[in-house]
Design a protein around this motif. Structure first.
Motif, short mmCIF file in Angstrom:
data_model
loop_
_atom_site.label_atom_id
_atom_site.label_comp_id
_atom_site.label_asym_id
_atom_site.label_seq_id
_atom_site.Cartn_x
_atom_site.Cartn_y
_atom_site.Cartn_z
N ILE A 62 1.17 -1.05 0.03
CA ILE A 62 -0.29 0.07 -0.03
C ILE A 62 0.85 1.43 0.19
N LEU A 63 1.84 1.31 0.75
CA LEU A 63 2.81 2.48 1.02
C LEU A 63 3.46 2.66 -0.40
N ALA A 64 4.05 1.49 -0.96
CA ALA A 64 4.72 1.90 -2.29
C ALA A 64 3.79 2.31 -3.30
N TRP A 65 2.56 1.66 -3.40
CA TRP A 65 1.77 2.17 -4.40
C TRP A 65 1.34 3.72 -3.94
N MET A 66 1.18 4.12 -2.77
CA MET A 66 1.13 5.48 -2.60
C MET A 66 2.27 6.42 -2.95
N GLN A 67 3.40 6.06 -2.79
CA GLN A 67 4.64 6.62 -3.16
C GLN A 67 4.63 6.61 -4.67
#
Length: 250
Positions: free
Chosen positions: A37-42
């Motif tokens: 999720i964090l990688a997608w957000m970044q």
């Protein structure tokens, strides 16, 4: 030596290994989900999502894991969230691992040659197909060594769960040593058990790397055995191996 071997095979300590695995599995499993999720957000084009992901990383990378575990177990009940010790420890470990896994994923995706991405777009691939067929296969192979190292780190960090009374290997070793005063033999045996566990993770990592290595040298007889990598959707066929075989052009 006899005492050392006795502690090394003691069921009390071996049961602690099971709890260590549980905390590690919770930490890595939750860390992978949050990391995705964090990688997608970044990687998102929406700046606000990237800022929120960066803020999360600053908080959880900038505070000690020990403090996070204590907070999850002792502080959350004050706002009505009471978790069992093992769940609190696993949650804290997952939240701590997530930023590191996110950075591995992000760097692996960005490391894919942009020419291949452009070629996929020119062929009319949708973003989903492009990710599945071009980006993800290369990114996964790239991040396996880093994820193996992170798994070893998570296993060792699970020992901090002893601070919230999780009956894992370190806490059981401490309790046993406090009752017998045989600190050297017990902690030496405990350290050896941790070493065996981390070595096992390293072996699994190398095995997975070998399975997904599409450039393995073939033997002199050109006999081609089916491997796990052959069944993956991004498998690359080596035409040289088809010569002289049924269906080949040699």
């Amino acid at each position: 030596m006899s005492l050392f071997l006795h502690y090394l095979s003691m069921p009390y300590l071996l049961e602690g290994i099971q709890v260590t695995f549980q905390v590690t599995a919770l930490g890595l499993g939750g860390g992978v989900i949050l990391g995705l999720i964090l990688a997608w957000m970044q990687l998102s084009r929406f700046r606000l999502l990237a800022v929120l992901a960066r803020g999360y990383a600053v908080i959880f990378r900038g505070t000690p894991l020990l403090l996070q575990m204590v907070f999850a177990y002792n502080a959350l009940p004050y706002i009505g969230i009471k978790l069992p010790a093992i769940i609190a420890a696993g949650l804290a470990l997952a939240c701590n691992e997530a930023p590191f896994i996110a950075e591995m994923l992000r760097s692996a995706v960005l490391g894919v040659d942009r020419g291949q991405v452009s070629a996929g777009q020119a062929l009319g691939m949708t973003p989903g197909v492009l990710m599945h067929r071009v980006i993800a296969p290369q990114a996964i192979r790239t991040m396996i060594p880093a994820f193996g190292n992170e798994s070893v780190s998570a296993l060792k960090n699970s020992s901090l769960a002893s601070v919230v009374a999780v009956q894992e290997l370190t806490l059981r070793s401490t309790q046993l040593a406090s009752s017998t005063f045989d600190f050297f033999s017990i902690f030496f045996a405990s350290g050896l058990l941790y070493l065996v566990l981390t070595f096992a993770i390293s072996v699994i990592q190398l095995f997975v790397e070998w399975l997904l290595d599409l450039d393995r040298a073939k033997d002199g007889t050109k006999r081609r055995e089916r491997k796990l990598a052959d069944y993956l959707p991004w498998h690359r066929v080596d035409l040289a191996t088809l010569d002289g075989t049924p269906g080949g052009h040699g």
